[in-house]
Design an enzyme around this catalytic site. Structure first.
Site, PDB file in Angstrom:
ATOM      1  N   LYS A   1      10.396  32.719   2.998  1.00 47.50           N
ATOM      2  CA  LYS A   1      11.381  33.479   3.295  1.00 47.50           C
ATOM      3  C   LYS A   1      11.049  34.536   4.429  1.00 47.50           C
ATOM      4  O   LYS A   1      11.862  34.749   5.226  1.00 47.50           O
ATOM      5  CB  LYS A   1      11.877  34.554   1.886  1.00 47.50           C
ATOM      6  CG  LYS A   1      12.627  33.612   0.786  1.00 47.50           C
ATOM      7  CD  LYS A   1      12.498  34.055  -0.313  1.00 47.50           C
ATOM      8  CE  LYS A   1      13.196  33.255  -1.290  1.00 47.50           C
ATOM      9  NZ  LYS A   1      13.261  33.669  -2.575  1.00 47.50           N
TER      10      LYS A   1
ATOM     11  N   GLN B   1      11.597  38.759  -6.168  1.00 45.21           N
ATOM     12  CA  GLN B   1      11.341  37.297  -6.579  1.00 45.21           C
ATOM     13  C   GLN B   1      11.113  37.113  -8.282  1.00 45.21           C
ATOM     14  O   GLN B   1      10.541  37.781  -8.883  1.00 45.21           O
ATOM     15  CB  GLN B   1      10.106  36.719  -5.930  1.00 45.21           C
ATOM     16  CG  GLN B   1       9.844  35.435  -6.127  1.00 45.21           C
ATOM     17  CD  GLN B   1      10.893  34.453  -5.373  1.00 45.21           C
ATOM     18  OE1 GLN B   1      11.285  34.733  -4.175  1.00 45.21           O
ATOM     19  NE2 GLN B   1      11.000  33.313  -6.294  1.00 45.21           N
TER      20      GLN B   1
ATOM     21  N   ASP C   1      20.798  38.492  -3.259  1.00 46.64           N
ATOM     22  CA  ASP C   1      20.749  37.505  -4.342  1.00 46.64           C
ATOM     23  C   ASP C   1      21.704  37.317  -5.064  1.00 46.64           C
ATOM     24  O   ASP C   1      21.979  36.122  -5.915  1.00 46.64           O
ATOM     25  CB  ASP C   1      19.437  37.544  -5.070  1.00 46.64           C
ATOM     26  CG  ASP C   1      18.240  36.538  -4.986  1.00 46.64           C
ATOM     27  OD1 ASP C   1      18.489  35.656  -4.227  1.00 46.64           O
ATOM     28  OD2 ASP C   1      17.002  36.826  -5.611  1.00 46.64           O
TER      29      ASP C   1
END
Ligand code: NDP
Length: 297
Positions: free
Chosen positions: A55, A99, A122
């Protein structure tokens, strides 16, 4: 026997990342700053570390600011929430991604609930899932949005199609179903308690498999001419040579004889997830700067 098309998610994702890169240049010219994505990694889970590294690399390659925060697995929840609050208040940060999974002593819902919904790239915050469920503009989870992009590219208008989503997680299955509903599909969500999954899948023009069970969806379950999106990532070991490889939730080789098109694993949905994350960050940056959503994204 006709063979279906393999959807090239890798190529689609590359094009999308290129468009995001152009959008970043335009955004920077207008605002004098780059969009910024902050990624928080707690602990040293090897798969998560690889995702976070990728990422970071892709964020920089798209011309954005990448901020990485690596915290020990022993960190307390309060300390993590403080960091999220700091990132919420930091003007350089347009997107925040924590994460998952987090260590067991940390409440994931509290952490996600602390992220500013406007920076929740997200799309996991309940504000964003609520906006999506009520048909409003929302930050949409990256994987299902990537699946939808591939479907629309392949099929165009999805209106009136029968869609079956196998899997009902908050990360993939449920938002995928909401997106398909918003596209006017007739949507069924199947899960581990679904009876006669084979016949449920067989009525679908669109199948999205997000289960996490290697090649569970058999070729003969697929209605001829259906389009199949395989989200699953499963590591299996070949009995003959002992080598491990990644397979999806669909028995692709069998399915190819039935489908109109199918995403491969790897190289289908996987590459889309990071590309959509970058897209979401650029969209968030525009919204925060009071600019209209970038065109074509
Ligand atoms: P979860 O484990 O959270 O959810 C799995 C879902 O599958 C559940 O709803 C479960 O039902 C359902 N399920 C389990 N067994 C069966 C069965 N026998 N028949 C029907 N349904 C079943 O997984 P995720 O949604 O997070 O991920 C799904 C897969 O997608 C995984 O392989 C994951 O690695 C992959 N993935 C890939 C991404 C990518 O970037 N390509 C991103 C995210 C995930 P129930 O609710 O009843 O338990």
């Amino acid at each position: 026997m006709t063979i279906g098309k393999i959807i090239d998610g890798k190529a689609f994702a590359e094009t999308l990342r290129g468009k995001v890169g152009d959008g970043v240049i335009a955004f920077t010219a207008k605002t004098g700053r780059k969009p910024g994505l902050a990624v928080v990694l707690v602990g040293e889970d090897p798969a998560s570390s690889v995702y976070v590294r990728n990422k970071g690399k892709m964020t920089l390659a798209a011309g954005m600011e990448s901020m990485e925060f690596k915290l020990p697995a022993s960190i307390g929840e309060e300390e993590l929430l403080d960091l999220v609050e700091e990132l919420n208040a930091d003007d350089r940060v347009d997107g925040i991604l924590v994460q998952l999974p987090l260590p067991a002593h940390i409440n994931e819902a509290s952490v996600i609930g602390t992220i500013d919904p406007a920076k929740d790239v997200d799309g996991f915050h309940v504000v964003n899932s609520g906006l999506l469920a009520t048909g409003q503009d929302a930050m949409v989870p990256c994987t299902p949005l990537g699946c939808l992009m591939l479907l629309k590219d392949e099929l165009g208008d999805l209106s009136g199609l029968e869609a079956v989503v196998v899997g009902r997680s908050n990360i993939v299955g449920k938002p995928m179903a909401q997106l398909l509903l918003a596209e006017n599909c007739t949507v069924t969500i199947a899960h581990s308690r679904t009876r006669d999954l084979a016949s449920v899948v067989h009525r679908a023009d669109i199948v999205v498999a997000a289960v996490g069970r290697a090649e569970m969806v058999k070729g003969e379950w697929i209605k001829p001419g259906a389009t199949v999106i395989d989200v699953g990532i499963n590591r299996v070991t070949d009995t003959e040579d002992g080598k491990s490889r990644i397979v999806g939730d669909v028995a692709t080789a069998e399915a190819l004889a039935h489908v109109r098109a199918i995403t491969p694993v790897p190289g289908g949905v996987g590459p889309m997830t990071i590309a959509v994350l970058l897209r979401n960050t650029l969209v968030a940056a525009h919204a925060r700067a009071g600019l209209a959503k970038p065109e074509g994204l």
